[in-house]
Design a protein around this motif. Structure first.
Motif, PDB file in Angstrom:
ATOM      1  N   GLY A  10       0.918  -0.828   0.349  1.00 44.83           N
ATOM      2  CA  GLY A  10       0.036  -0.162  -0.296  1.00 44.83           C
ATOM      3  C   GLY A  10       0.806   1.314   0.413  1.00 44.83           C
ATOM      4  N   THR A  11       2.135   1.498  -0.573  1.00 42.18           N
ATOM      5  CA  THR A  11       2.961   1.679  -0.588  1.00 42.18           C
ATOM      6  C   THR A  11       2.884   2.731  -1.498  1.00 42.18           C
ATOM      7  OG1 THR A  11       4.237   0.968   1.389  1.00 42.18           O
ATOM      8  CG2 THR A  11       5.558   2.958  -0.252  1.00 42.18           C
ATOM      9  N   GLU A  12       2.993   4.498  -2.288  1.00 37.92           N
ATOM     10  CA  GLU A  12       3.203   5.065  -3.485  1.00 37.92           C
ATOM     11  C   GLU A  12       4.730   4.482  -3.565  1.00 37.92           C
ATOM     12  OE1 GLU A  12       1.222   6.838  -5.132  1.00 37.92           O
ATOM     13  OE2 GLU A  12      -0.143   6.541  -4.102  1.00 37.92           O
ATOM     14  N   PRO A  13       5.016   4.205  -5.037  1.00 35.56           N
ATOM     15  CA  PRO A  13       6.153   4.108  -5.584  1.00 35.56           C
ATOM     16  C   PRO A  13       7.497   5.549  -4.973  1.00 35.56           C
ATOM     17  CG  PRO A  13       4.843   4.288  -7.463  1.00 35.56           C
ATOM     18  CD  PRO A  13       4.190   5.312  -6.112  1.00 35.56           C
ATOM     19  N   ARG A  14       7.067   6.333  -4.843  1.00 39.83           N
ATOM     20  CA  ARG A  14       8.212   7.396  -4.430  1.00 39.83           C
ATOM     21  C   ARG A  14       8.441   7.244  -3.111  1.00 39.83           C
ATOM     22  NH1 ARG A  14       5.759  13.173  -4.650  1.00 39.83           N
ATOM     23  NH2 ARG A  14       5.508  12.851  -2.133  1.00 39.83           N
ATOM     24  N   GLU A  15       7.599   6.496  -1.751  1.00 40.34           N
ATOM     25  CA  GLU A  15       8.056   6.421  -1.094  1.00 40.34           C
ATOM     26  C   GLU A  15       8.759   5.072  -0.493  1.00 40.34           C
ATOM     27  OE1 GLU A  15       3.961   5.959   0.671  1.00 40.34           O
ATOM     28  OE2 GLU A  15       3.409   7.884   0.775  1.00 40.34           O
ATOM     29  N   LEU A  16       8.213   4.474  -1.158  1.00 41.80           N
ATOM     30  CA  LEU A  16       9.193   3.106  -1.820  1.00 41.80           C
ATOM     31  C   LEU A  16      10.508   3.464  -1.954  1.00 41.80           C
ATOM     32  CD1 LEU A  16       9.235   0.063  -0.306  1.00 41.80           C
ATOM     33  CD2 LEU A  16       8.107  -0.957  -2.461  1.00 41.80           C
ATOM     34  N   VAL A  17      10.749   3.906  -2.814  1.00 45.99           N
ATOM     35  CA  VAL A  17      11.984   3.975  -2.681  1.00 45.99           C
ATOM     36  C   VAL A  17      12.737   5.344  -1.875  1.00 45.99           C
ATOM     37  CG1 VAL A  17      13.412   5.883  -4.981  1.00 45.99           C
ATOM     38  CG2 VAL A  17      11.575   4.193  -5.700  1.00 45.99           C
ATOM     39  N   HIS A  18      11.925   6.274  -1.456  1.00 43.98           N
ATOM     40  CA  HIS A  18      12.709   7.140  -0.278  1.00 43.98           C
ATOM     41  C   HIS A  18      13.202   4.869   1.061  1.00 43.98           C
ATOM     42  CE1 HIS A  18      12.984  10.087   2.155  1.00 43.98           C
ATOM     43  NE2 HIS A  18      13.108   9.392   3.340  1.00 43.98           N
ATOM     44  N   PHE A  19      12.110   4.678   1.152  1.00 45.24           N
ATOM     45  CA  PHE A  19      12.239   4.132   1.912  1.00 45.24           C
ATOM     46  C   PHE A  19      13.727   3.404   1.501  1.00 45.24           C
ATOM     47  CE2 PHE A  19      11.941  -0.360   3.060  1.00 45.24           C
ATOM     48  CZ  PHE A  19      12.269  -0.568   4.829  1.00 45.24           C
ATOM     49  N   VAL A  20      13.738   2.490   0.881  1.00 43.25           N
ATOM     50  CA  VAL A  20      14.328   1.821   0.274  1.00 43.25           C
ATOM     51  C   VAL A  20      15.944   2.382  -0.073  1.00 43.25           C
ATOM     52  CG1 VAL A  20      15.811   0.706  -1.367  1.00 43.25           C
ATOM     53  CG2 VAL A  20      13.552  -0.140  -1.146  1.00 43.25           C
ATOM     54  N   THR A  21      16.461   3.949  -0.572  1.00 41.51           N
ATOM     55  CA  THR A  21      17.137   4.484  -0.282  1.00 41.51           C
ATOM     56  C   THR A  21      18.099   5.394   0.657  1.00 41.51           C
ATOM     57  OG1 THR A  21      16.243   6.155  -1.219  1.00 41.51           O
ATOM     58  CG2 THR A  21      17.239   4.663  -2.969  1.00 41.51           C
ATOM     59  N   GLN A  22      17.169   5.447   1.955  1.00 43.93           N
ATOM     60  CA  GLN A  22      18.390   5.910   3.230  1.00 43.93           C
ATOM     61  C   GLN A  22      18.610   4.482   3.432  1.00 43.93           C
ATOM     62  OE1 GLN A  22      18.251   3.084   6.081  1.00 43.93           O
ATOM     63  NE2 GLN A  22      18.423   5.093   7.376  1.00 43.93           N
ATOM     64  N   ARG A  23      20.236   5.803   3.714  1.00 43.85           N
ATOM     65  CA  ARG A  23      21.790   5.601   3.971  1.00 43.85           C
ATOM     66  C   ARG A  23      21.720   3.987   4.254  1.00 43.85           C
ATOM     67  NH1 ARG A  23      25.633   9.282   6.772  1.00 43.85           N
ATOM     68  NH2 ARG A  23      24.723   8.121   9.048  1.00 43.85           N
ATOM     69  N   THR A  24      21.295   3.688   5.569  1.00 44.48           N
ATOM     70  CA  THR A  24      21.414   2.550   6.017  1.00 44.48           C
ATOM     71  C   THR A  24      20.526   1.222   5.578  1.00 44.48           C
ATOM     72  OG1 THR A  24      22.078   3.201   8.736  1.00 44.48           O
ATOM     73  CG2 THR A  24      21.605   0.631   8.213  1.00 44.48           C
ATOM     74  N   ARG A  25      19.910   1.134   4.532  1.00 44.23           N
ATOM     75  CA  ARG A  25      19.366   0.274   4.070  1.00 44.23           C
ATOM     76  C   ARG A  25      19.650  -0.010   3.327  1.00 44.23           C
ATOM     77  NH1 ARG A  25      14.667   1.653   7.143  1.00 44.23           N
ATOM     78  NH2 ARG A  25      14.287   4.062   5.782  1.00 44.23           N
ATOM     79  N   PHE A  26      19.988   1.047   1.928  1.00 42.22           N
ATOM     80  CA  PHE A  26      20.741   1.007   0.942  1.00 42.22           C
ATOM     81  C   PHE A  26      21.849   1.106   0.845  1.00 42.22           C
ATOM     82  CE2 PHE A  26      21.934   3.644  -3.809  1.00 42.22           C
ATOM     83  CZ  PHE A  26      20.545   2.571  -4.265  1.00 42.22           C
ATOM     84  N   ALA A  27      22.860   0.678   2.001  1.00 41.65           N
ATOM     85  CA  ALA A  27      24.097   0.356   2.055  1.00 41.65           C
ATOM     86  C   ALA A  27      23.944  -1.998   1.842  1.00 41.65           C
ATOM     87  CB  ALA A  27      24.640   0.884   2.854  1.00 41.65           C
ATOM     88  N   LEU A  28      23.227  -2.081   2.590  1.00 41.81           N
ATOM     89  CA  LEU A  28      22.215  -3.616   3.597  1.00 41.81           C
ATOM     90  C   LEU A  28      21.929  -3.987   1.883  1.00 41.81           C
ATOM     91  CD1 LEU A  28      20.767  -2.858   6.399  1.00 41.81           C
ATOM     92  CD2 LEU A  28      23.173  -3.694   5.828  1.00 41.81           C
ATOM     93  N   VAL A  29      21.605  -3.137   1.296  1.00 41.94           N
ATOM     94  CA  VAL A  29      20.889  -2.981  -0.236  1.00 41.94           C
ATOM     95  C   VAL A  29      22.172  -3.781  -1.454  1.00 41.94           C
ATOM     96  CG1 VAL A  29      19.832  -2.797  -2.555  1.00 41.94           C
ATOM     97  CG2 VAL A  29      19.035  -2.351  -0.087  1.00 41.94           C
ATOM     98  N   ASN A  30      23.447  -2.703  -1.088  1.00 40.20           N
ATOM     99  CA  ASN A  30      24.546  -3.221  -1.951  1.00 40.20           C
ATOM    100  C   ASN A  30      25.561  -4.016  -1.750  1.00 40.20           C
ATOM    101  OD1 ASN A  30      24.089  -0.863  -3.857  1.00 40.20           O
ATOM    102  ND2 ASN A  30      24.180   0.913  -2.085  1.00 40.20           N
ATOM    103  N   ASN A  31      26.023  -4.197  -0.188  1.00 41.88           N
ATOM    104  CA  ASN A  31      26.159  -4.748   0.334  1.00 41.88           C
ATOM    105  C   ASN A  31      25.662  -6.662  -0.301  1.00 41.88           C
ATOM    106  OD1 ASN A  31      26.417  -3.794   3.393  1.00 41.88           O
ATOM    107  ND2 ASN A  31      27.661  -3.366   1.938  1.00 41.88           N
ATOM    108  N   ILE A  32      24.352  -6.742  -0.736  1.00 39.15           N
ATOM    109  CA  ILE A  32      23.927  -7.859  -0.473  1.00 39.15           C
ATOM    110  C   ILE A  32      23.940  -7.923  -2.178  1.00 39.15           C
ATOM    111  CG2 ILE A  32      21.334  -9.199  -1.827  1.00 39.15           C
ATOM    112  CD1 ILE A  32      20.137  -8.248   0.748  1.00 39.15           C
ATOM    113  N   LEU A  33      24.057  -6.998  -2.962  1.00 40.37           N
ATOM    114  CA  LEU A  33      24.549  -7.355  -5.012  1.00 40.37           C
ATOM    115  C   LEU A  33      25.931  -6.990  -4.897  1.00 40.37           C
ATOM    116  CD1 LEU A  33      22.043  -3.803  -5.694  1.00 40.37           C
ATOM    117  CD2 LEU A  33      21.818  -6.271  -6.305  1.00 40.37           C
ATOM    118  N   GLN A  34      26.931  -6.862  -3.712  1.00 38.18           N
ATOM    119  CA  GLN A  34      28.174  -6.960  -4.225  1.00 38.18           C
ATOM    120  C   GLN A  34      28.635  -8.289  -4.194  1.00 38.18           C
ATOM    121  OE1 GLN A  34      29.231  -4.235  -0.447  1.00 38.18           O
ATOM    122  NE2 GLN A  34      30.437  -4.061  -2.298  1.00 38.18           N
TER     123      GLN A  34
END
Length: 136
Positions: A10-34
């Motif tokens: 039930g989240t707007e795309p912009r809100e979910l992008v903001h959620f994922v790109t919060q510094r710590t969360r985005f670092a963790l996503v990048n850690n998974i990808l790398q």
């Protein structure tokens, strides 16, 4: 265009992008990808984020799981070995689709090459990197 992930949350795309790109969360996503298998253990995520407390890493991984971006992937009981991790964290199919649709995977190959150049990994991290991983 709304993804299943956005509709389910039930989240707007912009809100979910903001959620994922919060510094710590985005670092963790990048850690998974790398990660070589794109399935790091909690210990590996903690080691890759030395300026963040272990509790904070755990909290943000749980938030990413709750949002449907990340999934926890355990080893089957018969594959578990003492002294090795048995829970791993990877992108969910919906999470990968969402990140692709919002152009947040553009650096995936670069992240993997950077990870390969890390030469001062603790012995335990090297051991955990080489631990058996679940088939996903």
């Amino acid at each position: 265009m709304s993804t299943e992930l956005e509709a389910a949350n039930g989240t707007e795309p912009r809100e979910l992008v903001h959620f994922v790109t919060q510094r710590t969360r985005f670092a963790l996503v990048n850690n998974i990808l790398q990660h070589p298998e794109q399935l790091p253990s909690m210990y590996e995520l903690e080691e890759l984020n030395p300026s963040v407390s272990d509790a904070t890493v755990y909290k943000h991984i749980q938030k990413l799981i709750d949002a449907g971006i990340v999934k926890e992937v355990p080893l089957d009981d018969d594959q578990r070995r003492q002294g090795y991790p048995w829970k791993f964290y990877g992108l969910s199919e919906e999470g990968r689709t969402f990140l692709e649709e919002h152009n947040l995977l553009a650096a995936e190959e670069t992240l993997q090459r950077i990870y390969e150049t890390i030469s001062d990994k603790p012995e335990k991290m090297v051991k955990y990197e080489n631990a058996p991983r679940p088939d996903t």
